[in-house]
Design an enzyme around this catalytic site. Structure first.
Site, PDB file in Angstrom:
ATOM      1  N   ASP A  11      -0.801   0.559   8.768  1.00 24.24           N
ATOM      2  CA  ASP A  11      -0.784   2.023   8.696  1.00 24.24           C
ATOM      3  C   ASP A  11      -0.597   2.692  10.054  1.00 24.24           C
ATOM      4  O   ASP A  11      -1.109   3.782  10.305  1.00 24.24           O
ATOM      5  CB  ASP A  11      -2.076   2.549   8.036  1.00 24.24           C
ATOM      6  CG  ASP A  11      -2.287   1.928   6.668  1.00 24.24           C
ATOM      7  OD1 ASP A  11      -1.280   1.630   6.003  1.00 24.24           O
ATOM      8  OD2 ASP A  11      -3.455   1.752   6.278  1.00 24.24           O
ATOM      9  N   LYS A  71       4.612   2.931  10.765  1.00 21.62           N
ATOM     10  CA  LYS A  71       5.872   2.162  10.787  1.00 21.62           C
ATOM     11  C   LYS A  71       6.954   2.866   9.969  1.00 21.62           C
ATOM     12  O   LYS A  71       8.103   2.943  10.376  1.00 21.62           O
ATOM     13  CB  LYS A  71       5.636   0.749  10.212  1.00 21.62           C
ATOM     14  CG  LYS A  71       4.635  -0.076  11.000  1.00 21.62           C
ATOM     15  CD  LYS A  71       4.369  -1.412  10.352  1.00 21.62           C
ATOM     16  CE  LYS A  71       3.581  -1.335   9.061  1.00 21.62           C
ATOM     17  NZ  LYS A  71       2.218  -0.834   9.166  1.00 21.62           N
ATOM     18  N   ASN A 108       1.308  -4.065  -1.327  1.00 21.06           N
ATOM     19  CA  ASN A 108       0.089  -3.749  -0.564  1.00 21.06           C
ATOM     20  C   ASN A 108       0.471  -2.817   0.586  1.00 21.06           C
ATOM     21  O   ASN A 108      -0.359  -2.086   1.105  1.00 21.06           O
ATOM     22  CB  ASN A 108      -0.602  -5.021  -0.039  1.00 21.06           C
ATOM     23  CG  ASN A 108       0.355  -6.026   0.587  1.00 21.06           C
ATOM     24  OD1 ASN A 108       1.569  -5.913   0.467  1.00 21.06           O
ATOM     25  ND2 ASN A 108      -0.198  -7.023   1.258  1.00 21.06           N
ATOM     26  N   GLY A 134       2.207   0.426   2.270  1.00 17.60           N
ATOM     27  CA  GLY A 134       2.494   1.812   1.899  1.00 17.60           C
ATOM     28  C   GLY A 134       3.009   2.508   3.138  1.00 17.60           C
ATOM     29  O   GLY A 134       2.247   2.763   4.068  1.00 17.60           O
ATOM     30  N   HIS A 135       4.315   2.731   3.190  1.00 21.73           N
ATOM     31  CA  HIS A 135       4.933   3.313   4.384  1.00 21.73           C
ATOM     32  C   HIS A 135       5.348   4.747   4.092  1.00 21.73           C
ATOM     33  O   HIS A 135       6.217   4.991   3.256  1.00 21.73           O
ATOM     34  CB  HIS A 135       6.147   2.470   4.811  1.00 21.73           C
ATOM     35  CG  HIS A 135       5.795   1.059   5.175  1.00 21.73           C
ATOM     36  ND1 HIS A 135       6.736   0.100   5.481  1.00 21.73           N
ATOM     37  CD2 HIS A 135       4.590   0.451   5.307  1.00 21.73           C
ATOM     38  CE1 HIS A 135       6.114  -1.032   5.778  1.00 21.73           C
ATOM     39  NE2 HIS A 135       4.818  -0.850   5.668  1.00 21.73           N
ATOM     40  N   THR A 189      -6.074  -4.921  -1.514  1.00 23.37           N
ATOM     41  CA  THR A 189      -5.543  -3.736  -2.198  1.00 23.37           C
ATOM     42  C   THR A 189      -5.554  -3.942  -3.718  1.00 23.37           C
ATOM     43  O   THR A 189      -5.243  -3.031  -4.462  1.00 23.37           O
ATOM     44  CB  THR A 189      -4.088  -3.462  -1.751  1.00 23.37           C
ATOM     45  OG1 THR A 189      -3.305  -4.624  -2.050  1.00 23.37           O
ATOM     46  CG2 THR A 189      -4.005  -3.159  -0.267  1.00 23.37           C
ATOM     47  N   THR A 242      -3.927   2.670  -1.618  1.00 24.68           N
ATOM     48  CA  THR A 242      -5.131   2.664  -2.467  1.00 24.68           C
ATOM     49  C   THR A 242      -5.946   3.948  -2.371  1.00 24.68           C
ATOM     50  O   THR A 242      -6.887   4.133  -3.145  1.00 24.68           O
ATOM     51  CB  THR A 242      -6.062   1.489  -2.082  1.00 24.68           C
ATOM     52  OG1 THR A 242      -6.418   1.644  -0.701  1.00 24.68           O
ATOM     53  CG2 THR A 242      -5.394   0.149  -2.300  1.00 24.68           C
ATOM     54  N   ARG A 256      -9.930   5.211   5.517  1.00 26.30           N
ATOM     55  CA  ARG A 256      -9.719   4.230   6.581  1.00 26.30           C
ATOM     56  C   ARG A 256     -10.840   4.343   7.611  1.00 26.30           C
ATOM     57  O   ARG A 256     -11.248   5.448   7.952  1.00 26.30           O
ATOM     58  CB  ARG A 256      -8.379   4.472   7.272  1.00 26.30           C
ATOM     59  CG  ARG A 256      -7.186   4.236   6.367  1.00 26.30           C
ATOM     60  CD  ARG A 256      -5.887   4.567   7.101  1.00 26.30           C
ATOM     61  NE  ARG A 256      -4.731   4.473   6.224  1.00 26.30           N
ATOM     62  CZ  ARG A 256      -3.665   5.269   6.315  1.00 26.30           C
ATOM     63  NH1 ARG A 256      -3.603   6.210   7.229  1.00 26.30           N
ATOM     64  NH2 ARG A 256      -2.661   5.119   5.484  1.00 26.30           N
ATOM     65  N   SER A 311       5.080   9.363  19.003  1.00 28.15           N
ATOM     66  CA  SER A 311       5.208  10.185  17.801  1.00 28.15           C
ATOM     67  C   SER A 311       4.146  11.282  17.838  1.00 28.15           C
ATOM     68  O   SER A 311       2.976  11.024  18.129  1.00 28.15           O
ATOM     69  CB  SER A 311       5.054   9.304  16.575  1.00 28.15           C
ATOM     70  OG  SER A 311       5.020  10.087  15.419  1.00 28.15           O
ATOM     71  N   GLY A 344       3.902  13.826  15.262  1.00 22.76           N
ATOM     72  CA  GLY A 344       3.740  14.516  13.978  1.00 22.76           C
ATOM     73  C   GLY A 344       4.298  13.666  12.863  1.00 22.76           C
ATOM     74  O   GLY A 344       4.960  12.646  13.110  1.00 22.76           O
TER      75      GLY A 344
HETATM   76  P1  GDP Z   1       2.669   2.656   7.811  1.00 28.05           P
HETATM   77  O1  GDP Z   1       2.077   1.859   6.717  1.00 28.05           O
HETATM   78  O2  GDP Z   1       2.597   1.985   9.132  1.00 28.05           O
HETATM   79  O3  GDP Z   1       4.059   3.130   7.507  1.00 28.05           O
HETATM   80  O4  GDP Z   1       1.747   3.970   7.953  1.00 28.05           O
HETATM   81  P2  GDP Z   1       1.214   4.890   6.760  1.00 28.05           P
HETATM   82  O5  GDP Z   1       2.328   5.670   6.226  1.00 28.05           O
HETATM   83  O6  GDP Z   1       0.406   4.092   5.794  1.00 28.05           O
HETATM   84  O7  GDP Z   1       0.166   5.790   7.525  1.00 28.05           O
HETATM   85  C1  GDP Z   1       0.532   6.570   8.623  1.00 28.05           C
HETATM   86  C2  GDP Z   1       0.188   8.033   8.330  1.00 28.05           C
HETATM   87  O8  GDP Z   1       0.296   8.768   9.525  1.00 28.05           O
HETATM   88  C3  GDP Z   1       1.134   8.688   7.352  1.00 28.05           C
HETATM   89  O9  GDP Z   1       0.440   9.656   6.634  1.00 28.05           O
HETATM   90  C4  GDP Z   1       2.165   9.353   8.270  1.00 28.05           C
HETATM   91  O10 GDP Z   1       2.808  10.473   7.669  1.00 28.05           O
HETATM   92  C5  GDP Z   1       1.288   9.769   9.406  1.00 28.05           C
HETATM   93  N1  GDP Z   1       1.936   9.832  10.729  1.00 28.05           N
HETATM   94  C6  GDP Z   1       2.799   8.952  11.287  1.00 28.05           C
HETATM   95  N2  GDP Z   1       3.074   9.292  12.557  1.00 28.05           N
HETATM   96  C7  GDP Z   1       2.359  10.413  12.799  1.00 28.05           C
HETATM   97  C8  GDP Z   1       2.188  11.249  13.958  1.00 28.05           C
HETATM   98  O11 GDP Z   1       2.730  10.995  15.031  1.00 28.05           O
HETATM   99  N3  GDP Z   1       1.355  12.307  13.819  1.00 28.05           N
HETATM  100  C9  GDP Z   1       0.702  12.601  12.665  1.00 28.05           C
HETATM  101  N4  GDP Z   1      -0.090  13.660  12.632  1.00 28.05           N
HETATM  102  N5  GDP Z   1       0.855  11.852  11.568  1.00 28.05           N
HETATM  103  C10 GDP Z   1       1.641  10.756  11.637  1.00 28.05           C
HETATM  104  P1  IMO Z   2       1.040  -1.182   5.627  1.00 26.21           P
HETATM  105  O1  IMO Z   2       2.375  -1.916   5.561  1.00 26.21           O
HETATM  106  C1  IMO Z   2      -3.334  -1.418   5.754  1.00 26.21           C
HETATM  107  C2  IMO Z   2      -5.166  -5.033   4.102  1.00 26.21           C
HETATM  108  C3  IMO Z   2      -6.044  -4.642   2.919  1.00 26.21           C
HETATM  109  C4  IMO Z   2      -7.096  -5.724   3.030  1.00 26.21           C
HETATM  110  C5  IMO Z   2      -6.279  -6.943   3.459  1.00 26.21           C
HETATM  111  C6  IMO Z   2      -5.896  -7.878   2.318  1.00 26.21           C
HETATM  112  O2  IMO Z   2       0.991   0.064   4.860  1.00 26.21           O
HETATM  113  O3  IMO Z   2       0.600  -1.066   7.036  1.00 26.21           O
HETATM  114  P2  IMO Z   2      -4.090  -7.651   0.379  1.00 26.21           P
HETATM  115  O4  IMO Z   2      -3.997  -6.666  -0.732  1.00 26.21           O
HETATM  116  O5  IMO Z   2      -2.929  -7.682   1.300  1.00 26.21           O
HETATM  117  O6  IMO Z   2      -4.468  -9.017  -0.109  1.00 26.21           O
HETATM  118  O7  IMO Z   2      -5.359  -7.130   1.238  1.00 26.21           O
HETATM  119  O8  IMO Z   2      -5.110  -6.437   4.057  1.00 26.21           O
HETATM  120  N1  IMO Z   2      -3.776  -4.526   4.040  1.00 26.21           N
HETATM  121  C7  IMO Z   2      -3.376  -3.387   4.617  1.00 26.21           C
HETATM  122  N2  IMO Z   2      -4.061  -2.444   5.289  1.00 26.21           N
HETATM  123  N3  IMO Z   2      -2.007  -1.288   5.609  1.00 26.21           N
HETATM  124  C8  IMO Z   2      -1.293  -2.239   4.969  1.00 26.21           C
HETATM  125  O9  IMO Z   2       0.061  -2.225   4.881  1.00 26.21           O
HETATM  126  C9  IMO Z   2      -1.983  -3.329   4.409  1.00 26.21           C
HETATM  127  N4  IMO Z   2      -1.603  -4.417   3.703  1.00 26.21           N
HETATM  128  C10 IMO Z   2      -2.707  -5.136   3.497  1.00 26.21           C
HETATM  129  O10 IMO Z   2      -6.573  -3.363   3.070  1.00 26.21           O
HETATM  130  O11 IMO Z   2      -7.993  -5.419   4.049  1.00 26.21           O
HETATM  131 MG    MG Z   3       0.575   2.042   5.243  1.00 22.16          MG
END
Ligand code: GDP
Ligand code: IMO
Ligand code: MG
Length: 423
Positions: free
Chosen positions: A13, A16, A38, A40-41, A129, A300, A304, A412, A414
């Site tokens: 999270d 990416k 699992n 979520g981007h 997840t 999920t 966090r 980044s 925002g």
């Molecule tokens: P990922 O799994 O690595 O793609 O990250 P997630 O999407 O799960 O979580 C990142 C969260 O941070 C998302 O809600 C994005 O919209 C948000 N986000 C990403 N970069 C920035 C940033 O530079 N500033 C703010 N405020 N939010 C960000």
């Molecule tokens: P992104 O790509 C955050 C974590 C789960 C749990 C552990 C094992 O959005 O960054 P799993 O369901 O993979 O067997 O769970 O890994 N986990 C993540 N946490 N972001 C993710 O993906 C994750 N993918 C798995 O929360 O602790």
């Molecule tokens: Mg994510």
């Protein structure tokens, strides 16, 4: 021109999805190489807001083709929904999305087993997840998996499913669950497979030829370094290899073709699920980070856990992945803090220790040592030029660069695609 990798440098999270959406504008191909739904981007751009679980976040760049490569495991229902959702948003997928027939499929028993294993472990659970990830990869490596290839011959699929149900139903029954019926699973999965069939095509030659022609390929990592099955905080990890080294097997690319390896890190740290987290904050500061950063899971919805930036972790991540660049996200979330802390290193019994010295129990005991920096207390949200950052924000970023030893190429500021500084 080469295959550049984007990897989460923490526990997932890191942002990416946002970075990949931004960088894909200059890419010809975007390839997801491991993990399942699992992941979520989050992507926010002119088409709307999207939580991508399986389809590469580069799908919004009309010029780019996207590939779900062999290393990814598929929940067919989630994939069908994601395809529908994108098509409804006006994103053309035909001839722009390829799904490797080598992908393993998450079967209904995998999701049930995921839950049962977690329940059996009680307090010692991983905090998965619940998407069936561990059991699916376990079947993959123990030669019990079902791949998209198997759907092309009904008899092959039927026989494999029959064998699996023979084993799995015994386990399910023993643990008080209802057994699964072959005919129900078969019917449901063939229906789902038929919906994705137009996209199933091995992308190996597409990637190989693109690299021969010196095109730009982006490899989309999921999760984060410390969830890596070998080098993460086992057993509080995920089931796939997350590291840059895994991208070659997961996407079918020779190591010589890899160019940049970009580690993505938040300007602080978060983690979902169980496991050690040395810089975790249990006080008001942690709550401020959770709320300001909207730190609730994309997949999920779980809250966090939040803490300060941990340079020891990213330093290790840089070494094991060979990061050529760092991208720092969510700098704007630190805007209100008077003081900001960075963990510079760990000690245990007054001796300096490193991340790689021990296991999860060891990491739960280490003491993080902090350096305190002055906050900037100014709005940085949406800033696009480095020169416009407040002096203290620049100092914070430089301190991270110094402690980690890798150049910061992106900051980044925002959620939106445009809110980014390129250095
Ligand atoms: P990922 O799994 O690595 O793609 O990250 P997630 O999407 O799960 O979580 C990142 C969260 O941070 C998302 O809600 C994005 O919209 C948000 N986000 C990403 N970069 C920035 C940033 O530079 N500033 C703010 N405020 N939010 C960000
Ligand atoms: P992104 O790509 C955050 C974590 C789960 C749990 C552990 C094992 O959005 O960054 P799993 O369901 O993979 O067997 O769970 O890994 N986990 C993540 N946490 N972001 C993710 O993906 C994750 N993918 C798995 O929360 O602790
Ligand atoms: Mg994510």
């Amino acid at each position: 021109m080469a295959a550049n990798i984007i990897i989460g440098a923490q526990w997932g999270d890191e942002g990416k999805g946002k970075l990949i959406d931004y960088l894909s504008e200059a890419s010809d191909l975007v390839v997801r190489f491991h993990g399942g739904n699992n992941a979520g981007h989050t992507v926010i751009n002119q088409y709307g807001k999207f939580a991508m679980h399986l389809i590469p976040s580069g799908i919004f760049n009309k010029k780019a083709k996207t590939i779900i490569a062999n290393g990814v495991i598929l929940d067919l229902e989630v994939l069908v929904l994601e395809i529908k959702f994108l098509e409804k948003a006006g994103i053309k997928l035909k001839e722009r999305l390829l799904i490797s027939p080598r992908c393993h499929v998450i079967m209904p028993y995998h999701r049930i087993l995921d839950r049962l294993y977690e329940e059996a472990k009680g307090k010692a659970k991983t905090g998965t997840t619940g998407k069936g990830i561990g059991p699916t990869y376990a079947d993959k490596v123990s030669y019990n998996g079902i791949r998209l290839f198997d759907f092309y011959d009904k008899k092959v699929f039927r026989d494999k499913l029959q064998t699996q149900l023979l084993i799995k139903n015994k386990i399910l029954k023993a643990l008080g669950e209802k057994p699964l019926l072959q005919k129900d699973v078969e019917k449901e999965y063939f229906l789902l497979f038929n919906k994705i069939k137009p996209f199933v095509q091995e992308g190996f030659s597409v990637v190989f030829d693109a690299l021969e022609k010196k095109k730009e390929v982006l490899l989309e990592g999921a999760h984060g370094v410390f969830l890596d099955n070998d080098w993460g905080t086992y057993p509080f990890v995920t089931a796939s290899n997350v590291l840059s080294g895994a991208a070659t097997a997961g996407a079918g690319i020779a190591p010589q073709k890899i160019g940049k390896i970009i580690g993505v890190t938040k300007a602080y740290t978060t983690r979902v699920g169980q496991g050690p987290f040395p810089t975790e904050l249990f006080d008001k500061t942690g709550e401020i980070l959770t709320e300001a950063g909207h730190e609730y899971g994309t997949t999920t919805g779980r809250k966090r856990r939040c803490g300060w930036f941990d340079a020891e972790l990213i330093r290790f991540g840089a070494k094991i992945n060979g990061f050529t660049d760092l991208a720092i996200t969510k700098l704007d979330i630190l805007d209100t803090f008077k003081e900001i802390k960075i963990c510079t290193h760990y000690t245990l019994n007054n001796k300096r220790v490193n991340y790689q010295d021990g296991d999860a129990n060891f990491l739960a005991k280490v003491k993080p040592n902090f350096k305190t920096l002055k906050g900037w207390q100014k709005n940085t949200n949406g800033i696009k030029k480095y020169s416009e950052l407040p002096k203290e924000a620049k100092e914070y970023v430089k301190e991270i660069e110094k402690l980690v030893g890798v150049k910061i190429s992106y900051i980044s500021t925002g959620q939106e695609r445009e809110s980014i500084i390129t250095i």
